[in-house]
Design a protein around this motif. Sequence first.
Motif: not given
Length: 199
Positions: A3-8, A41-44, A49-56, A97-102
Amino acid sequence: MHGPALSGWLSMVLCSVTGAYCLLRTRSGTEGERGAARAEALMGFGMAAMALPAAVLTPPAWSWAVYAVVFGAASLRALTGARGGAHHVHHLVGSLAMVYMALAMAPGLSGGAHTAHGAHGAGASAGGVPLLTGALLVYYALYVLYAAGRLIPVAAASPGLPAGPSGGGPGLSWGTRPELALACRLTMGMAMFAMLLTM
């Protein structure tokens, strides 16, 4: 996610803060409450980590396999407690859902997210959105509405009146306030919905 960097960045910050608060909750409560707080906590932190923008930071190709293994193990743990109530089932859905997204984001598996979600195969609906993604979007939309509905009476309680069964009394510490735990679950539900939208 792509997604866009700001939302990430916003998703990453919200999920990190939520994960940190859930770690704080592991210090108090019953064993069941501490276990739920550890799972949240694990989910959060995983969602952060998944939401970190790929540009970074572009994650290495093997990181998606690590996500799948970690949340696959969390799914098995949640499955063993699924008879314990709806909250355990919610943890199971979230971990799966996390497994599916990964797996959808992993390069080389169906060409990654773009190929997997752009394909019009047997697993996709007529509009190109995979049925599983659509089902998860519906689940998380309903969960967010449910959690927000449970949170509203807590927030609307008058300051001079005793709190209801789901509200926290004045003597509760930050780690044991049920309305904060519910707000964290609401935040993670909204973040999961946003992450699924970007797939």
